[in-house]
Design a protein around this motif. Structure first.
Motif, PDB file in Angstrom:
ATOM      1  N   LYS A  56       0.828  -1.202   0.000  1.00  0.00           N
ATOM      2  CA  LYS A  56       0.000   0.000   0.000  1.00  0.00           C
ATOM      3  C   LYS A  56       0.868   1.260   0.000  1.00  0.00           C
ATOM      4  CE  LYS A  56      -2.090  -1.576   3.698  1.00  0.00           C
ATOM      5  NZ  LYS A  56      -2.880  -1.592   4.921  1.00  0.00           N
ATOM      6  N   TYR A  57       0.326   2.332  -0.587  1.00  0.00           N
ATOM      7  CA  TYR A  57       1.049   3.605  -0.572  1.00  0.00           C
ATOM      8  C   TYR A  57       1.233   4.096   0.853  1.00  0.00           C
ATOM      9  CZ  TYR A  57       0.645   4.340  -5.618  1.00  0.00           C
ATOM     10  OH  TYR A  57       0.777   4.243  -6.972  1.00  0.00           O
ATOM     11  N   PRO A  58       2.270   4.880   1.059  1.00  0.00           N
ATOM     12  CA  PRO A  58       2.425   5.491   2.386  1.00  0.00           C
ATOM     13  C   PRO A  58       1.452   6.656   2.559  1.00  0.00           C
ATOM     14  CG  PRO A  58       4.152   6.257   0.909  1.00  0.00           C
ATOM     15  CD  PRO A  58       3.356   5.242   0.133  1.00  0.00           C
ATOM     16  N   ASP A  59       1.347   7.166   3.784  1.00  0.00           N
ATOM     17  CA  ASP A  59       0.531   8.345   4.057  1.00  0.00           C
ATOM     18  C   ASP A  59       1.167   9.558   3.372  1.00  0.00           C
ATOM     19  OD1 ASP A  59      -0.950  10.415   5.081  1.00  0.00           O
ATOM     20  OD2 ASP A  59      -0.102  10.293   7.105  1.00  0.00           O
ATOM     21  N   ALA A  60       0.501  10.083   2.352  1.00  0.00           N
ATOM     22  CA  ALA A  60       1.075  11.187   1.567  1.00  0.00           C
ATOM     23  C   ALA A  60       1.328  12.412   2.436  1.00  0.00           C
ATOM     24  CB  ALA A  60       0.151  11.540   0.401  1.00  0.00           C
ATOM     25  N   ALA A  61       0.502  12.608   3.452  1.00  0.00           N
ATOM     26  CA  ALA A  61       0.654  13.799   4.304  1.00  0.00           C
ATOM     27  C   ALA A  61       1.658  13.574   5.440  1.00  0.00           C
ATOM     28  CB  ALA A  61      -0.702  14.199   4.879  1.00  0.00           C
ATOM     29  N   CYS A  62       2.122  12.348   5.597  1.00  0.00           N
ATOM     30  CA  CYS A  62       3.082  12.009   6.649  1.00  0.00           C
ATOM     31  C   CYS A  62       2.626  12.532   8.017  1.00  0.00           C
ATOM     32  CB  CYS A  62       4.458  12.572   6.289  1.00  0.00           C
ATOM     33  SG  CYS A  62       5.789  11.909   7.303  1.00  0.00           S
ATOM     34  N   ARG A  63       1.364  12.262   8.340  1.00  0.00           N
ATOM     35  CA  ARG A  63       0.760  12.885   9.526  1.00  0.00           C
ATOM     36  C   ARG A  63       1.463  12.545  10.833  1.00  0.00           C
ATOM     37  NH1 ARG A  63      -5.097  11.525   7.160  1.00  0.00           N
ATOM     38  NH2 ARG A  63      -3.776   9.768   6.612  1.00  0.00           N
ATOM     39  N   GLU A  64       1.780  11.246  11.018  1.00  0.00           N
ATOM     40  CA  GLU A  64       2.412  10.861  12.296  1.00  0.00           C
ATOM     41  C   GLU A  64       3.777  11.523  12.469  1.00  0.00           C
ATOM     42  OE1 GLU A  64       1.045   9.069  14.769  1.00  0.00           O
ATOM     43  OE2 GLU A  64      -0.791   9.208  13.558  1.00  0.00           O
ATOM     44  N   GLY A  65       4.527  11.537  11.401  1.00  0.00           N
ATOM     45  CA  GLY A  65       5.868  12.119  11.458  1.00  0.00           C
ATOM     46  C   GLY A  65       5.830  13.619  11.707  1.00  0.00           C
ATOM     47  N   ARG A  66       4.924  14.288  11.031  1.00  0.00           N
ATOM     48  CA  ARG A  66       4.820  15.741  11.227  1.00  0.00           C
ATOM     49  C   ARG A  66       4.354  16.064  12.635  1.00  0.00           C
ATOM     50  NH1 ARG A  66       1.020  17.746   6.849  1.00  0.00           N
ATOM     51  NH2 ARG A  66       1.597  19.873   7.438  1.00  0.00           N
ATOM     52  N   ALA A  68       4.903  14.260  15.289  1.00  0.00           N
ATOM     53  CA  ALA A  68       6.039  14.019  16.201  1.00  0.00           C
ATOM     54  C   ALA A  68       7.016  15.198  16.163  1.00  0.00           C
ATOM     55  CB  ALA A  68       6.744  12.716  15.822  1.00  0.00           C
ATOM     56  N   ALA A  69       7.300  15.690  14.967  1.00  0.00           N
ATOM     57  CA  ALA A  69       8.251  16.803  14.841  1.00  0.00           C
ATOM     58  C   ALA A  69       7.655  18.092  15.417  1.00  0.00           C
ATOM     59  CB  ALA A  69       8.639  17.003  13.381  1.00  0.00           C
ATOM     60  N   ALA A  70       6.371  18.314  15.151  1.00  0.00           N
ATOM     61  CA  ALA A  70       5.715  19.529  15.644  1.00  0.00           C
ATOM     62  C   ALA A  70       5.760  19.568  17.170  1.00  0.00           C
ATOM     63  CB  ALA A  70       4.275  19.585  15.140  1.00  0.00           C
ATOM     64  N   GLU A  71       5.483  18.420  17.798  1.00  0.00           N
ATOM     65  CA  GLU A  71       5.516  18.372  19.265  1.00  0.00           C
ATOM     66  C   GLU A  71       6.931  18.594  19.787  1.00  0.00           C
ATOM     67  OE1 GLU A  71       3.585  14.715  20.457  1.00  0.00           O
ATOM     68  OE2 GLU A  71       1.657  15.538  19.767  1.00  0.00           O
ATOM     69  N   ALA A 247      10.388   5.085  10.787  1.00  0.00           N
ATOM     70  CA  ALA A 247      11.718   5.369  11.341  1.00  0.00           C
ATOM     71  C   ALA A 247      11.741   6.777  11.938  1.00  0.00           C
ATOM     72  CB  ALA A 247      12.783   5.244  10.256  1.00  0.00           C
ATOM     73  N   LEU A 248      11.132   7.702  11.240  1.00  0.00           N
ATOM     74  CA  LEU A 248      11.071   9.097  11.684  1.00  0.00           C
ATOM     75  C   LEU A 248      10.406   9.214  13.057  1.00  0.00           C
ATOM     76  CD1 LEU A 248      11.091  12.215  11.141  1.00  0.00           C
ATOM     77  CD2 LEU A 248       8.966  11.876   9.890  1.00  0.00           C
ATOM     78  N   VAL A 249       9.231   8.617  13.183  1.00  0.00           N
ATOM     79  CA  VAL A 249       8.488   8.709  14.444  1.00  0.00           C
ATOM     80  C   VAL A 249       9.287   8.057  15.582  1.00  0.00           C
ATOM     81  CG1 VAL A 249       6.378   8.002  15.646  1.00  0.00           C
ATOM     82  CG2 VAL A 249       6.258   8.829  13.278  1.00  0.00           C
ATOM     83  N   ALA A 250       9.875   6.892  15.298  1.00  0.00           N
ATOM     84  CA  ALA A 250      10.627   6.195  16.349  1.00  0.00           C
ATOM     85  C   ALA A 250      11.883   6.977  16.735  1.00  0.00           C
ATOM     86  CB  ALA A 250      10.997   4.790  15.875  1.00  0.00           C
ATOM     87  N   ALA A 251      12.551   7.569  15.756  1.00  0.00           N
ATOM     88  CA  ALA A 251      13.800   8.300  16.040  1.00  0.00           C
ATOM     89  C   ALA A 251      13.520   9.543  16.879  1.00  0.00           C
ATOM     90  CB  ALA A 251      14.495   8.687  14.736  1.00  0.00           C
ATOM     91  N   LEU A 252      12.526  10.323  16.464  1.00  0.00           N
ATOM     92  CA  LEU A 252      12.217  11.540  17.220  1.00  0.00           C
ATOM     93  C   LEU A 252      11.681  11.179  18.603  1.00  0.00           C
ATOM     94  CD1 LEU A 252      10.580  13.910  14.550  1.00  0.00           C
ATOM     95  CD2 LEU A 252      12.979  13.742  15.223  1.00  0.00           C
ATOM     96  N   GLY A 253      11.062  10.008  18.717  1.00  0.00           N
ATOM     97  CA  GLY A 253      10.486   9.577  19.981  1.00  0.00           C
ATOM     98  C   GLY A 253      11.516   9.086  20.993  1.00  0.00           C
TER      99      GLY A 253
END
Ligand SMILES: *Cc1c(COP(=O)(O)O)cnc(C)c1O
Length: 347
Positions: A56-66, A68-71, A247-253
């Motif tokens: 399946k395609y990834p989330d185009a908006a990258c919501r979880e990653g954004r 995590a970074a926003a927080e 990877a992004l969410v886990a790294a920032l977390g």
């Protein structure tokens, strides 16, 4: 050749740092990679994501990653954009802001990729010289160009501009001031807060260096929502694949692991600089994960070649303002100890 745009035919193309095929045999200190592995939580998250979901395609908006970074950085989500490496953002910033024949600027020395991106776009380039004591030569009271890229900490010299200095520069720019903070996690200060007070400041970050994820291609930018929305139109809609997003969410977390690795690298950097200086080298103070060092005979090529023969890879720039030294990425304490003894052998 008439099929191609003239600027593409004429340009040289960017040459990335050398990645030797027999990687494991080298002490590799040439591309500012992190010597420590990514957080175990990152590896685990990627493992979990390598199943059936990949069809399946990834989330185009990258919501979880954004999110995590926003927080993490203290911004609303619509002030954050993710990219397939911060290089993608630098490219899209030029495409968004500078049309053919319009001008962008950056310092020399700094990251030479800006020049390549400008050439592709057909933008013209203005270069302001940077001295080793952080003076920008000839920067006008008002800079009328579309974009000004400030690499802070500077690459390859390592010096860092204070937020006050950057704020003053932003006030002198008609266009956007892009603070390329690829190495800011190794520095004592950064310009994230400036994005709130200066409408023409955008900060770019990468997970390549401080989060040990150069191989994943993860970058981000913080800017006002109108700028983020424009960049969002330009990017590849699926620019972050599924593995990159988890990877992004886990790294920032995992800030604890991140903080430990960064602290270790900074301690090794400061120790290595002290030792090299004691040995007679001139080494600029650095707020990044590398040092720019020159031997007493000021011959960077000689040092590069001698290290290369002993399987230590550093970065040499033939450019006249940099040829007197080499840029040495900070590896583990053990790697730097062996590099130091090789340097002492070379003299
Ligand atoms: C490494 C680097 C980048 C690129 O980072 P990626 O996220 O790996 O694309 C951008 N700017 C500077 C100054 C760098 O050194």
């Amino acid at each position: 050749m008439s099929y191609l745009r003239k600027n593409i035919v004429d340009m040289a193309g960017y040459v990335p740092g050398f990645q030797p095929p027999d990687e494991a045999e080298w002490v590799k200190l040439n591309t500012n990679e992190n010597p420590y592995p990514p957080s175990p939580k990152v590896i685990e998250a990627i493992r979990q994501a390598t199943g059936d979901d990949l069809r399946k395609y990834p989330d185009a908006a990258c919501r979880e990653g954004r999110k995590a970074a926003a927080e993490l950085y203290g911004y609303p989500v619509d002030w954050v954009i993710m990219a397939n490496g911060s290089d993608e953002l630098l490219n899209n910033l030029i495409r968004a802001c500078a049309g053919e024949g319009e001008e962008i600027a950056f310092l020399h020395p700094s990251y030479s990729y800006y020049a390549t991106l400008a050439q592709v776009q057909g933008a013209t380039v203005k270069i302001y010289p940077l001295t080793e004591d952080c003076e920008i030569v000839g920067f006008p009271a008002r800079y009328p160009g579309k974009l000004f890229f400030l690499t802070s900490p500077n690459a390859p010299l390592g010096l860092n501009w204070s937020p006050d200095e950057v704020a003053a520069l932003a006030d002198r720019c008609d266009g956007l001031l892009v603070v390329d903070e690829a190495y800011a996690d190794f520095a004592g200060s950064n310009c994230l807060e400036l994005v709130k007070t200066k409408p023409n400041v955008i900060v770019t970050r990468t997970l390549s260096k401080s989060y040990s994820l150069a191989g994943m291609r993860l970058g981000l930018a913080i800017a006002r929502p109108d700028i983020i929305a424009a960049l969002d139109k330009i990017r590849d809609h699926y620019n972050l694949d599924r593995l990159a997003q988890v990877a992004l969410v886990a790294a920032l977390g995992d800030q604890e692991y991140f903080g430990e690795c960064v602290a270790r690298i900074c301690a090794t950097r400061d120790w290595f600089r002290h030792e090299l200086t004691r040995f007679g080298y001139t080494v600029l103070p650095s707020s990044a994960n590398y040092l720019f060092a020159s031997s007493p005979d000021r011959n960077g090529q000689r040092i590069y070649d001698a290290l290369y023969q002993r399987k230590v890879l550093v970065r040499y720039f033939s450019d006249p303002v940099l040829a007197h030294g080499v840029r040495i990425s900070i590896g583990t304490r053990e790697e730097m100890e062996s590099t130091l003894s090789v340097l002492k052998e070379i003299g």
